[in-house]
Design an enzyme around this catalytic site. Structure first.
Site, mmCIF file in Angstrom:
data_model
loop_
_atom_site.group_PDB
_atom_site.id
_atom_site.type_symbol
_atom_site.label_atom_id
_atom_site.label_comp_id
_atom_site.label_asym_id
_atom_site.label_seq_id
_atom_site.Cartn_x
_atom_site.Cartn_y
_atom_site.Cartn_z
ATOM 1 N N GLY A 13 -2.045 72.938 -8.319
ATOM 2 C CA GLY A 13 -2.072 71.471 -8.419
ATOM 3 C C GLY A 13 -0.979 70.827 -7.591
ATOM 4 N N THR A 15 -1.033 69.425 -4.351
ATOM 5 C CA THR A 15 -1.280 68.509 -3.221
ATOM 6 C C THR A 15 -0.657 67.141 -3.457
ATOM 7 O OG1 THR A 15 -3.375 67.780 -4.181
ATOM 8 C CG2 THR A 15 -3.473 69.604 -2.585
ATOM 9 N N ARG A 16 -0.224 66.866 -4.686
ATOM 10 C CA ARG A 16 0.378 65.555 -4.970
ATOM 11 C C ARG A 16 1.271 65.664 -6.212
ATOM 12 N NH1 ARG A 16 -5.230 63.306 -7.500
ATOM 13 N NH2 ARG A 16 -4.666 63.636 -9.674
ATOM 14 N N ASN A 91 1.135 74.455 -12.651
ATOM 15 C CA ASN A 91 1.375 73.006 -12.738
ATOM 16 C C ASN A 91 0.085 72.199 -12.862
ATOM 17 O OD1 ASN A 91 2.936 70.353 -11.907
ATOM 18 N ND2 ASN A 91 1.254 70.580 -10.441
ATOM 19 N N SER A 143 4.733 69.852 -21.514
ATOM 20 C CA SER A 143 4.952 68.403 -21.607
ATOM 21 C C SER A 143 5.691 68.078 -22.897
ATOM 22 C CB SER A 143 3.616 67.669 -21.613
ATOM 23 O OG SER A 143 3.804 66.318 -21.988
ATOM 24 N N TYR A 156 -4.770 67.184 -25.004
ATOM 25 C CA TYR A 156 -3.688 67.430 -24.029
ATOM 26 C C TYR A 156 -2.461 68.034 -24.719
ATOM 27 C CZ TYR A 156 -0.270 66.248 -20.340
ATOM 28 O OH TYR A 156 0.717 66.291 -19.383
ATOM 29 N N SER A 157 -2.048 67.455 -25.859
ATOM 30 C CA SER A 157 -0.846 68.005 -26.498
ATOM 31 C C SER A 157 -1.092 69.393 -27.059
ATOM 32 C CB SER A 157 -0.232 67.061 -27.534
ATOM 33 O OG SER A 157 -1.197 66.373 -28.230
ATOM 34 N N LYS A 160 -0.689 71.701 -24.145
ATOM 35 C CA LYS A 160 0.706 71.828 -23.706
ATOM 36 C C LYS A 160 1.549 72.593 -24.721
ATOM 37 C CE LYS A 160 0.257 69.772 -19.756
ATOM 38 N NZ LYS A 160 0.486 70.519 -18.502
ATOM 39 N N ILE A 189 7.040 60.899 -16.302
ATOM 40 C CA ILE A 189 7.412 61.058 -14.894
ATOM 41 C C ILE A 189 6.515 60.136 -14.070
ATOM 42 C CG2 ILE A 189 7.701 62.714 -12.997
ATOM 43 C CD1 ILE A 189 9.424 63.376 -15.509
#
Ligand SMILES: NC(=O)c1ccc[n+]([C@@H]2O[C@H](COP(=O)([O-])OP(=O)(O)OC[C@H]3O[C@@H](n4cnc5c(N)ncnc54)[C@H](O)[C@@H]3O)[C@@H](O)[C@H]2O)c1
Length: 248
Positions: A13, A15-16, A91, A143, A156-157, A160, A189
């Site tokens: 991940g 590229t950005r 990442n 995270s 998501y959590s 993580k 971030i």
């Protein structure tokens, strides 16, 4: 001497956002870098940008981290290009936020599949050459919400928090071969993932952060660099929080 001279690193991940900053920081410290991302993100272009900026060797590899064959191919391409893999950074990550009552099963599965299973598949593929070489570093990007929980982000959590358990288990399994596995848990971030925040919400978030500001991708990259280089040779199975004190 530069801290990653002679090392080879693959960052998923990248590229950005945070991943790009990690790959660029590694290249600036002398590492050969593999930018691994979805094909539509054009990893080769990001790799060329990093090479031009730092003078390091960098290649792009297209992959979907939720697919085992892609992960195995990415590691094989890394070893083919640079002869080895010393550092893997997991990442790549996605969000599909909603309250549990409205969350679709497919949205739960997709987030777990990329964020958690993707890290497992990449670590499994990279561990073969690392364990053989009896050296290596794996860094998983978790995270703050994996530690604290977050309404609207149960998928998501969970992914993580799962990464933290994965990190500790891999650290125990791989320690006898000197392969060190750690996690970094960023707070808020400034990237595309958080750019949806309105100014007012951003100001509220900053107020909650003891250091009084939202973090920059470079803040995370510096912590990941520490865990990737010789300065952290007696650290494994740990979670390094990079959150401005948001969660202690
Ligand atoms: N931005 C934040 O505030 C924040 C906070 C804590 C943790 N993180 C974590 O940091 C990491 C990077 O986040 P970011 O903010 O730079 O996000 P981003 O969306 O800018 O970057 C994520 C990258 O992952 C790639 N990706 C997505 N699905 C993929 C797949 N299946 N296979 C390969 N690559 C895939 C995307 O193409 C993209 O390049 C993520 O794991 C994220 O969860 C971010």
């Amino acid at each position: 001497m530069r801290r990653l001279e002679g090392k080879t690193a693959l960052v998923t991940g990248s590229t950005r956002g945070i991943g790009f900053e990690i790959a660029a920081a590694f290249a600036a410290e002398g590492a050969s870098v593999v930018v691994a991302d979805l094909a539509q993100q054009n990893p080769a272009a990001a790799a060329a940008e990093i090479a031009a900026k730092t003078g390091a060797s960098a290649i792009g590899v297209a992959l979907d981290v939720s697919k085992e064959a892609d992960c195995e191919l990415a590691i094989a391409e890394t070893v083919k290009a640079f002869g080895k893999i010393d550092i893997l950074v997991n990442n790549a990550g996605i969000t599909k936020d909603s309250l549990v009552l409205r969350m679709k099963e497919a949205d739960f599965d997709a987030v777990i599949s990329v964020n958690l299973k993707g890290a497992f598949l990449m670590a499994k593929a990279a561990s073969k050459p690392m364990l053989k070489a009896r050296t290596g570093r794996i860094i998983n990007i978790s995270s703050v919400v994996g530690q604290s929980g977050q309404a609207g982000q149960s998928n998501y959590s969970a992914s993580k928090a799962g990464l933290i358990g994965l990190t500790k288990s891999l650290a125990r399994e791989f320690a006898p071969r000197q392969v060190l596995v750690n996690a970094v848990a960023p707070g808020f971030i400034r990237t595309r993932m958080t750019e949806g925040l309105k100014d007012e919400a951003r100001a509220k978030v900053s107020e909650m952060i003891p250091l009084g500001r939202i973090g920059e991708p470079e803040d995370v990259a510096k912590a990941v660099l520490f865990l990737a280089c010789g300065d952290s040779s007696y650290i494994t199975g740990q979670v390094l929080a990079v959150n401005g004190g948001l969660y202690m």
